[in-house]
Enzyme design. Structure first.
Site, PDB file in Angstrom:
ATOM      1  N   HIS A 113       0.821  -1.225   0.000  1.00 51.78           N
ATOM      2  CA  HIS A 113       0.000   0.000   0.000  1.00 51.78           C
ATOM      3  C   HIS A 113       0.853   1.272   0.000  1.00 51.78           C
ATOM      4  O   HIS A 113       0.313   2.374  -0.166  1.00 51.78           O
ATOM      5  CB  HIS A 113      -0.928   0.035   1.216  1.00 51.78           C
ATOM      6  CG  HIS A 113      -1.953  -1.058   1.234  1.00 51.78           C
ATOM      7  ND1 HIS A 113      -2.835  -1.262   0.195  1.00 51.78           N
ATOM      8  CD2 HIS A 113      -2.238  -2.001   2.173  1.00 51.78           C
ATOM      9  CE1 HIS A 113      -3.620  -2.299   0.481  1.00 51.78           C
ATOM     10  NE2 HIS A 113      -3.271  -2.768   1.666  1.00 51.78           N
ATOM     11  N   ASP A 150      -2.962 -10.775  -2.462  1.00 48.58           N
ATOM     12  CA  ASP A 150      -3.498 -10.268  -1.195  1.00 48.58           C
ATOM     13  C   ASP A 150      -4.998  -9.955  -1.360  1.00 48.58           C
ATOM     14  O   ASP A 150      -5.454  -9.624  -2.456  1.00 48.58           O
ATOM     15  CB  ASP A 150      -2.746  -8.991  -0.821  1.00 48.58           C
ATOM     16  CG  ASP A 150      -2.951  -8.541   0.613  1.00 48.58           C
ATOM     17  OD1 ASP A 150      -2.084  -8.832   1.450  1.00 48.58           O
ATOM     18  OD2 ASP A 150      -3.982  -7.887   0.896  1.00 48.58           O
ATOM     19  N   HIS A 152      -6.442  -7.387  -0.242  1.00 48.43           N
ATOM     20  CA  HIS A 152      -6.542  -5.942  -0.498  1.00 48.43           C
ATOM     21  C   HIS A 152      -5.730  -5.564  -1.734  1.00 48.43           C
ATOM     22  O   HIS A 152      -4.657  -6.122  -1.972  1.00 48.43           O
ATOM     23  CB  HIS A 152      -6.034  -5.161   0.713  1.00 48.43           C
ATOM     24  CG  HIS A 152      -6.760  -5.483   1.981  1.00 48.43           C
ATOM     25  ND1 HIS A 152      -6.326  -6.465   2.856  1.00 48.43           N
ATOM     26  CD2 HIS A 152      -7.901  -4.984   2.501  1.00 48.43           C
ATOM     27  CE1 HIS A 152      -7.168  -6.539   3.870  1.00 48.43           C
ATOM     28  NE2 HIS A 152      -8.133  -5.665   3.679  1.00 48.43           N
ATOM     29  N   ASP A 237      -4.345 -12.897   3.575  1.00 48.74           N
ATOM     30  CA  ASP A 237      -5.635 -12.473   4.128  1.00 48.74           C
ATOM     31  C   ASP A 237      -6.787 -12.809   3.179  1.00 48.74           C
ATOM     32  O   ASP A 237      -7.956 -12.603   3.520  1.00 48.74           O
ATOM     33  CB  ASP A 237      -5.637 -10.976   4.472  1.00 48.74           C
ATOM     34  CG  ASP A 237      -4.963 -10.107   3.433  1.00 48.74           C
ATOM     35  OD1 ASP A 237      -4.562 -10.630   2.378  1.00 48.74           O
ATOM     36  OD2 ASP A 237      -4.822  -8.897   3.685  1.00 48.74           O
TER      37      ASP A 237
END
Length: 299
Positions: A113, A150, A152, A237
């Site tokens: 990120h 991931d 996200h 995740d």
């Protein structure tokens, strides 16, 4: 012939990084991984790699001085955040030098990120983006594939290479979750048009959903791109029962994704893969998924 072909990048100092009591990105994530690898005796099959590269010159190839200053203020210990970058670079060195076939970097904090706005989504420096630039500069590799599974979206990685045709970025993720980016129509800009592939998946996405995305979108693009190195933003995740995600990818699913990526690397990149830990917040589930991932990397 080398019998130990998979490296494990680790360092006890990663356990010292903290974002506060009760934070999901906790030292227990790595402790659980190391416990699991010991219990399964996988630790004996892996070649230990210690972070050893001064990361700041390479951080500067992706991040601005303003970002570096902000991240160093925000971090409890900026030296550990930089050590995460060093771990990723050391993994690239071990693989690109031919010492190892592939490597998994059990590092924290995560990085995908991080752009140029200080810490974001638990990330301080974009480990995988810096590793890609490092591989290109230090090992003279022209084309790098980044595969991000991931839960996200790796908005920082997209930002880093959005107009760059030398890095193909492929991401599966939940569009409705943090950070809300990663729409399918975000495909790159200018010379980078077509080199950013986002595949948002539905709530409750399964092994079938994610492997279909890899088979139908990643593999044809990779076959056309023909990377010299494959980097994985390995976020677990997306696994079933994660604290911050609602996908239902199983440990067997992660093994299958790993095998699909290994096929790409074998065809074009002399089997070179460096996998870099991102998310995964159910610590025991994370450990099981990493075990499955590493068993596949070991072949």
């Amino acid at each position: 012939m080398m019998t130990k072909s998979t490296g494990l990048v680790s360092d006890d100092r990663y356990l010292l990084h903290s974002q506060g009591r009760g934070h999901p990105e906790s030292p227990e994530r790595l402790r659980a991984i190391h416990r699991r690898l010991k219990q399964s005796n996988l630790d004996k099959a892996l070649v230990s790699v210690t972070p050893s590269i001064e990361p700041l010159p390479y951080i500067r190839r992706v991040h601005s001085e303003a970002h570096i200053e902000a991240a160093s203020r925000q971090a409890q210990d900026d030296a550990i955040c930089r050590l995460a970058v060093s771990g990723a670079l050391s993994g690239v060195d071990a693989v690109c030098s031919g010492r190892l076939t592939n490597a998994f970097c059990a590092i924290r904090p995560p990085g995908h990120h991080a752009a140029n706005n200080g810490e974001f989504g638990f990330c301080f420096y974009n480990n995988v983006a810096i590793a890609a630039r490092y591989a290109q500069r230090q090992h003279k590799l022209k084309k790098v594939l980044i595969v991000d599974w991931d839960y996200h979206h790796g908005d920082g990685t997209e930002w880093a290479f959005y107009d760059d045709p030398s890095v193909l970025v492929f991401s599966t993720h939940a569009l409705y979750a943090f950070p809300g980016s990663g729409a399918a129509d975000k495909t790159g800009r200018g010379a980078g048009e077509g080199y950013n592939i986002n595949v948002p998946l539905p709530r409750g996405a399964t092994d079938t959903d994610i492997t279909r995305a890899f088979r139908e979108r990643l593999i044809p693009a990779a076959d056309e791109f023909q990377p010299d190195l494959v980097l994985i933003s390995a976020g677990f995740d997306a696994r079933e029962n994660d604290l911050l995600g609602d996908f239902n990818i199983t440990d067997e699913g992660f093994a299958k994704l790993t095998e699909l990526v290994m096929g790409i690397a074998k065809r074009y990149a002399n089997s070179r893969i460096v996998s870099i830990l991102e998310g995964g917040y159910n610590t025991e589930g994370l450990a099981l998924a990493v075990e499955s991932h590493l068993k596949a990397l070991l072949g």
